[in-house]
Scaffold this motif. Structure first.
Motif, short mmCIF file in Angstrom:
data_model
loop_
_atom_site.label_atom_id
_atom_site.label_comp_id
_atom_site.label_asym_id
_atom_site.label_seq_id
_atom_site.Cartn_x
_atom_site.Cartn_y
_atom_site.Cartn_z
N ARG A 81 37.12 13.21 -10.35
CA ARG A 81 36.00 13.50 -11.24
C ARG A 81 36.28 12.97 -12.65
N SER A 82 37.49 13.22 -13.15
CA SER A 82 37.85 12.76 -14.48
C SER A 82 37.80 11.24 -14.57
N ALA A 83 38.31 10.56 -13.56
CA ALA A 83 38.32 9.10 -13.58
C ALA A 83 36.91 8.54 -13.56
N VAL A 84 36.04 9.12 -12.72
CA VAL A 84 34.66 8.64 -12.63
C VAL A 84 33.92 8.88 -13.94
N GLU A 85 34.14 10.03 -14.56
CA GLU A 85 33.43 10.36 -15.79
C GLU A 85 33.91 9.54 -16.98
N ARG A 86 35.16 9.02 -16.91
CA ARG A 86 35.70 8.23 -18.02
C ARG A 86 35.29 6.77 -17.97
N HIS A 87 34.80 6.31 -16.83
CA HIS A 87 34.52 4.89 -16.66
C HIS A 87 33.09 4.68 -16.16
N SER A 88 32.53 3.56 -16.53
CA SER A 88 31.23 3.16 -16.00
C SER A 88 31.49 2.24 -14.81
N LEU A 89 31.56 2.86 -13.62
CA LEU A 89 31.98 2.14 -12.42
C LEU A 89 30.80 1.46 -11.74
N PRO A 90 31.00 0.27 -11.19
CA PRO A 90 29.93 -0.37 -10.41
C PRO A 90 29.73 0.26 -9.05
N GLY A 91 30.70 1.03 -8.59
CA GLY A 91 30.63 1.71 -7.30
C GLY A 91 31.87 2.55 -7.10
N PHE A 92 31.81 3.45 -6.13
CA PHE A 92 32.88 4.43 -5.95
C PHE A 92 32.97 4.75 -4.46
N ALA A 93 34.13 4.48 -3.85
CA ALA A 93 34.31 4.68 -2.41
C ALA A 93 35.73 5.16 -2.15
N PRO A 94 36.03 6.44 -2.40
CA PRO A 94 37.41 6.92 -2.29
C PRO A 94 37.86 7.10 -0.84
N ARG A 95 39.18 7.03 -0.67
CA ARG A 95 39.81 7.46 0.58
C ARG A 95 40.54 8.77 0.31
N ILE A 96 40.28 9.76 1.16
CA ILE A 96 40.91 11.06 0.98
C ILE A 96 41.58 11.48 2.28
N ALA A 98 44.50 -0.31 -14.17
CA ALA A 98 44.33 -1.74 -13.88
C ALA A 98 43.38 -1.94 -12.70
N ALA A 99 43.48 -1.08 -11.69
CA ALA A 99 42.57 -1.18 -10.55
C ALA A 99 41.13 -0.90 -10.96
N VAL A 100 40.95 0.08 -11.85
CA VAL A 100 39.61 0.38 -12.35
C VAL A 100 39.05 -0.82 -13.11
N ARG A 101 39.86 -1.39 -13.99
CA ARG A 101 39.41 -2.56 -14.75
C ARG A 101 39.08 -3.72 -13.82
N ARG A 102 39.87 -3.89 -12.77
CA ARG A 102 39.61 -4.96 -11.81
C ARG A 102 38.26 -4.74 -11.12
N ALA A 103 37.99 -3.52 -10.72
CA ALA A 103 36.71 -3.21 -10.07
C ALA A 103 35.55 -3.48 -11.01
N ILE A 104 35.68 -3.09 -12.26
CA ILE A 104 34.60 -3.31 -13.23
C ILE A 104 34.40 -4.80 -13.47
N ARG A 105 35.50 -5.54 -13.62
CA ARG A 105 35.39 -6.99 -13.87
C ARG A 105 34.70 -7.71 -12.72
N LEU A 106 35.00 -7.29 -11.50
CA LEU A 106 34.45 -7.96 -10.33
C LEU A 106 33.13 -7.34 -9.86
N ASP A 107 32.67 -6.29 -10.56
CA ASP A 107 31.45 -5.60 -10.17
C ASP A 107 31.54 -5.14 -8.71
N ALA A 108 32.69 -4.54 -8.38
CA ALA A 108 32.98 -4.11 -7.01
C ALA A 108 33.29 -2.62 -6.99
N PRO A 109 33.01 -1.93 -5.89
CA PRO A 109 33.35 -0.50 -5.81
C PRO A 109 34.84 -0.26 -5.97
N TRP A 110 35.16 0.81 -6.69
CA TRP A 110 36.54 1.26 -6.84
C TRP A 110 36.90 2.12 -5.64
N HIS A 111 38.09 1.87 -5.06
CA HIS A 111 38.53 2.54 -3.83
C HIS A 111 39.86 3.25 -4.09
#
Length: 272
Positions: free
Chosen positions: A185-200, A162-175
């Motif tokens: 890696r699997s999550a990024v490769e499965r989705h066409s993300l507008p941006g990617f900014a993880p916290r580790i 749901a968070a991934v879908r929200r990021a795509i809908r809003l054209d916002a980086p996924w965090h």
């Protein structure tokens, strides 16, 4: 790729002077971004991990904006259903303007059921409320009068689909927060993300961590630098390091975290 730090704005060792020292240390080490967490009612489910004093994020970031000059300042993450969207629009917009356009607004749906109950917010509707509130927030900024210098960057926090879908809908980086490199890696490769900014995480060890479930950012310096390089290859625009290990007593001893951050910063600059 920019590097940020999730700074504890809670716990027995955290006071205005410690927060100031955190900010000056993070900025002095050359990091790009400082982020803090959000809770309003520190109910028992929250207090087990994030005890009082818990400094409210907009107030805290306003204080830290005054003692820094270059750092971007953000939330990881603001629990969107806790506040009326027009209040968030006003507070975030004003903070962005007062800080010279340095705000990054990371948002999420929240997880603490007792806190939702204390605030009178329906826990089961938090996802739908977040979607509606984000639309209202953006509309308030577009209509003018709420104070941002420009469009404040919004990051969509959470590890769920749901968070991934929200990021795509809003054209916002996924965090996404605190997971393994293979999972990311699997999550990024499965989705066409507008941006990617993880916290580790950030936990430096003297011996390699040989575990398939090793969280990103946990291990020897070489393993952590390898994680950062892999995230850069995956297209991360920013990575936020979280040196807090879950023990509130750590907040009384920030120098160990500062040393780990210094070590990573020194070596990342020479390899990046």
């Amino acid at each position: 790729m920019q590097l940020g730090v999730n700074v504890p704005n809670f716990g027995p060792g955290t006071d205005p002077g410690v927060l100031r020292d955190w900010a000056r240390t993070v900025e002095g080490l050359g990091y790009d971004l400082l982020m803090v967490s959000d809770h309003v009612a520190v109910t028992p489910d929250v207090a087990r991990q994030y005890p009082e004093p818990f400094h409210e994020p907009f107030t805290t970031l306003s204080w830290l904006a005054a003692v820094t000059t270059r750092l971007r300042l953000g939330t990881t993450v603001l629990v969107m259903p806790y506040r009326h969207p027009l209040l968030v629009a006003r507070m975030a917009g004003n903070l962005d303007r007062l800080s010279g356009g340095r705000l990054v607004l990371g948002v999420g749906v929240g997880w603490a059921q007792q806190e939702f109950a204390a605030l009178g917010v329906p826990f089961t509707r938090r996802g739908r409320m977040t979607d509606q509130y984000l639309d209202d927030l953006r509309r308030a900024w577009q209509d003018g009068g709420y104070g941002p210098t420009a469009s404040v960057p919004i990051w969509i926090g959470g590890n769920s689909d749901a968070a991934v879908r929200r990021a795509i809908r809003l054209d916002a980086p996924w965090h996404p927060l605190n997971n393994t490199v293979p999972w990311l890696r699997s999550a990024v490769e499965r989705h066409s993300l507008p941006g990617f900014a993880p916290r580790i995480a950030l936990r430096l060890t003297t011996a390699p961590v040989d575990d398939l479930a090793r969280p990103a950012g946990v291990g020897t310096l070489e393993q952590v630098l390898g994680d950062l390089e892999e995230l850069r290859r995956l297209g991360a625009e920013s990575v936020v390091l979280d040196p807090y290990d879950g023990d509130p007593e750590e907040t009384r001893r920030p120098r160990a975290a500062w040393q780990a951050l210094a070590t990573v910063a020194d070596h990342w600059r020479t390899t990046a």
